[in-house]
Design an enzyme around this catalytic site. Structure first.
Site: not given
Length: 255
Positions: A68, A112, A209, A211-212
């Site tokens: 995302h 994701d 926080g 993402s990823g």
């Protein structure tokens, strides 16, 4: 109805659905500079806006992040501690290929995960290095204390984000903590592709926080910050499930 928060961070304001509250890496602290040399800071251009995500270096020319966090164009900054300064440690690289998982579902946030092939290889040194991935189908036991880091906000009273990398320790929870309410806010939770992380009793979480960013257990990146709600637990992509896809994709693009 509880509003789900996709854990993306804008440079000066959180990208939140209407009515959602401000958030943070909760209960965390500033990381020791360059103690996480695998961390990547992503700037994503998407529909005329700049969106910020985290990621982590898994090979000299590959960064792993959340699907995302995709956009029209992505640049990667490695070796950063203070992202507002031009530190000598930093390497800024463009992305050659963005490869979100082919079964990523933006409605449910399932699968994701995304690989970024860098336009050139990173120079590995004391500030920039890779992190190990788990073996396929490896499982992290509930109760395991792991950590997560990012440049997400640190105050519910302000929309500004910190200059320096923040980190927090979080506890891996049983899948039932997220999945036991099939009609509740976690109804999209899938134990085969997701991890339930963050003890509601402690409040420590990375619910919004970057993402990823990686969930690090020991010295291994076991999860990817994915989605969550206003209180822990948060939901992370289970990296071990995707090891065959990661390996095959990297091999194909290296040809």
């Amino acid at each position: 109805m509880v509003t789900m928060l996709i854990l993306i961070l804008l440079p000066v304001a959180f990208l939140l659905p209407p009515g959602a509250g401000a958030g943070e890496i909760i209960g965390g602290w500033e990381a020791k500079p360059h103690s996480r040399p695998y961390m990547a800071y992503l700037e994503i251009q998407h529909e005329g806006k700049t969106i910020i995500c985290g990621g982590f270096l898994v090979a000299k020319n590959f960064v792993l992040t959340a699907a995302h966090c995709n956009g029209d164009e992505i640049s990667v900054k490695l070796g950063a501690h203070n992202i507002r300064e031009q530190e000598e440690s930093q390497q800024k690289l463009s992305v050659r290929h963005r490869i979100p998982h082919p079964q990523y579902n933006d409605a449910t946030t399932n699968n994701d995960i995304m690989l970024l092939q860098l336009a050139e290889r990173a120079k590995l040194n004391r500030w920039v290095d890779t992190i190990a991935l788990p073996s396929a189908s490896e499982r992290v036991k509930p109760g395991t204390v792991c950590s997560v880091a990012g440049w997400g906000g640190t105050s519910t009273e302000s929309e500004s984000s910190p200059d320096t990398l923040q980190e927090v320790d979080v506890v891996v929870m049983p899948d039932a903590t997220c999945s036991r309410k099939p009609n509740g806010p976690y109804r999209g939770y899938k134990s085969s592709t997701m991890m339930c992380v963050g003890d509601p009793k402690t409040g420590k979480d990375s619910w919004k926080g970057d993402s990823g960013g990686p969930l690090v257990c020991g010295k291994t990146a076991q999860g990817i910050v994915s989605w969550g709600y206003c209180t822990p637990p948060g939901v992370y992509t289970k990296v071990s499930t995707f090891i065959p896809w990661i390996r095959a994709t990297m091999k194909r693009l290296q040809r």
